[in-house]
Design an enzyme around this catalytic site. Structure first.
Site, PDB file in Angstrom:
ATOM      1  N   SER A 164       6.829   1.674   0.022  1.00  0.00           N
ATOM      2  CA  SER A 164       6.299   1.484  -1.334  1.00  0.00           C
ATOM      3  C   SER A 164       7.130   2.248  -2.361  1.00  0.00           C
ATOM      4  O   SER A 164       7.386   1.739  -3.458  1.00  0.00           O
ATOM      5  CB  SER A 164       4.834   1.914  -1.413  1.00  0.00           C
ATOM      6  OG  SER A 164       4.702   3.247  -0.980  1.00  0.00           O
TER       7      SER A 164
ATOM      8  N   PRO B 224       0.833  -1.211   0.000  1.00  0.00           N
ATOM      9  CA  PRO B 224       0.000   0.000   0.000  1.00  0.00           C
ATOM     10  C   PRO B 224       0.867   1.261   0.000  1.00  0.00           C
ATOM     11  O   PRO B 224       1.883   1.299   0.692  1.00  0.00           O
ATOM     12  CB  PRO B 224      -0.805  -0.098   1.303  1.00  0.00           C
ATOM     13  CG  PRO B 224      -0.381  -1.327   1.998  1.00  0.00           C
ATOM     14  CD  PRO B 224       0.676  -2.029   1.208  1.00  0.00           C
TER      15      PRO B 224
ATOM     16  N   ASP C 282      15.751   2.729   3.489  1.00  0.00           N
ATOM     17  CA  ASP C 282      14.693   2.024   2.754  1.00  0.00           C
ATOM     18  C   ASP C 282      15.256   1.398   1.480  1.00  0.00           C
ATOM     19  O   ASP C 282      15.050   0.211   1.209  1.00  0.00           O
ATOM     20  CB  ASP C 282      13.558   2.984   2.381  1.00  0.00           C
ATOM     21  CG  ASP C 282      12.733   3.419   3.587  1.00  0.00           C
ATOM     22  OD1 ASP C 282      13.144   3.144   4.715  1.00  0.00           O
ATOM     23  OD2 ASP C 282      11.674   4.047   3.383  1.00  0.00           O
TER      24      ASP C 282
HETATM   25  C1  MEV Z   1      11.038   6.109   6.350  1.00  0.00           C
HETATM   26  O1  MEV Z   1      10.784   4.747   6.040  1.00  0.00           O
HETATM   27  C2  MEV Z   1      12.122   6.215   7.375  1.00  0.00           C
HETATM   28  C3  MEV Z   1      12.476   7.634   7.799  1.00  0.00           C
HETATM   29  O2  MEV Z   1      13.525   7.500   8.775  1.00  0.00           O
HETATM   30  C4  MEV Z   1      12.947   8.473   6.634  1.00  0.00           C
HETATM   31  C5  MEV Z   1      14.268   7.981   6.050  1.00  0.00           C
HETATM   32  O3  MEV Z   1      15.075   7.373   6.763  1.00  0.00           O
HETATM   33  O4  MEV Z   1      14.497   8.263   4.872  1.00  0.00           O
HETATM   34  C6  MEV Z   1      11.315   8.341   8.479  1.00  0.00           C
END
Ligand code: MEV
Length: 311
Positions: free
Chosen positions: A88, A81, A131
């Protein structure tokens, strides 16, 4: 060319990782798949529509970064999602970048992770590489500010350095609960940045999150689930102080805790998802549904990006 990439969840350290503090994430068994064909007599299309900035920002940027002008017909399929905190955008980016690099005969894990981070950074602004590196490599990733065991690669941006490592993760039973409320990562990262810049207490909170992440390494290695859960709960308190919770997330976390070792917000927050570690996935899924969320019983994906077919 057909390529796919998993989604991810962050076990510890979201937001703090943007400031170079440690974080741990795992790839999970929900995937995004892209099908790409050369489209010589036409223009770029995505799922039958002309490619455009608003709807296909990550795909368009991936093409600019690693492909060029030759028109392509792109079809996407995703189980992840959007704006849910499950990566995503990283998943579609890595699927695209790996497919395009493979079409050029130039794919390697490190190159895909670097290029995908470039795409994410230029599309969404300030971010960490957690990510994109997790989704590329699969399994578990530790991001830290210095070289540790099982080092993979180092990424630098805007004066911050991230050392990316493979980390062994035991067979965790996880349930992700989607609030149904979109949690836009750039907005939440910006909110925390303002707090971090102006408030020394926020900087202490970020520092403490980094310490919790490092404290989780040993219990993860020893499969000490009660300790991992306790650290997840502590991490969640600190994320709440940073202002990235949401009433729906809180409700799901409280409901899941009754059957869990620990539960926390995962990803950028402000909506998006929570995550619970449990032995009773069915009970937790039911509790999340009763609290108004959409549960996903997930397991860790050993596979990161995968070139599925090279026609
Ligand atoms: C997003 O999945 C994780 C955050 O720490 C942003 C990032 O690390 O790019 C909120």
């Amino acid at each position: 060319m057909i390529s796919s990439a998993p989604a991810k969840v962050i076990l510890f350290g979201e937001h703090a990782v943007v400031y170079g503090k440690p974080a741990i994430a795992v790839a999970i068994n929900l995937r995004t798949r892209v099908y790409i064909e050369r489209n010589p007599k036409s223009s770029f299309t995505v799922n039958g529509w002309p490619m455009d900035d608003a709807h296909h920002a990550y795909i368009k940027k991936a093409i600019e970064e690693v492909w060029g002008e030759e028109p392509l017909k792109i079809t996407t399929e995703s189980e992840v999602p959007s704006a849910s905190g499950m990566g995503s955008s990283a998943s579609i980016t890595v699927a695209m970048v790996s497919a395009l690099l493979a079409m050029k005969g130039k794919d390697s894990e490190e190159k895909i992770a670097r290029k995908s981070f470039d795409v994410e950074w230029s599309t969404q602004g300030r971010a960490s590489p957690i990510d994109t590196s997790t989704v590329t490599h699969g399994q578990g990733i530790l991001v830290s500010f210095k070289k540790e065991r099982n080092f993979l690669w180092k990424i630098e941006r805007g004066g911050t350095e991230w050392y990316i490592h493979h980390v062994e993760i035991p067979p965790l039973r996880l349930v992700v609960g989607f609030s149904g409320v979109k949690g836009p990562t750039p907005k939440m990262v910006e909110k925390v940045r303002r707090f971090y810049t102006w408030n020394s207490f926020a900087r202490d909170v970020i520092e403490e999150i980094g310490k919790i992440t490092m404290a989780a390494l040993e219990p993860l290695e020893n499969e000490d689930y009660p300790k991992i859960g306790e650290l997840m709960d502590r991490n969640n308190k600190l994320l709440t102080i940073l202002g990235v919770s949401h009433p729906k997330l809180k409700k799901m976390i409280d409901a899941a805790r009754k059957h869990s070792y620990g539960a926390k917000i995962t990803g950028a927050g402000g909506g998006g998802c929570m995550l619970a570690l449990t032995d009773e996935q069915d009970e937790v899924a039911r509790a999340i549904r009763e609290a108004g969320g959409i549960p996903f019983k997930v397991s860790i994906s050993k596979q990161g990006y995968r070139i599925e077919s090279h026609l």
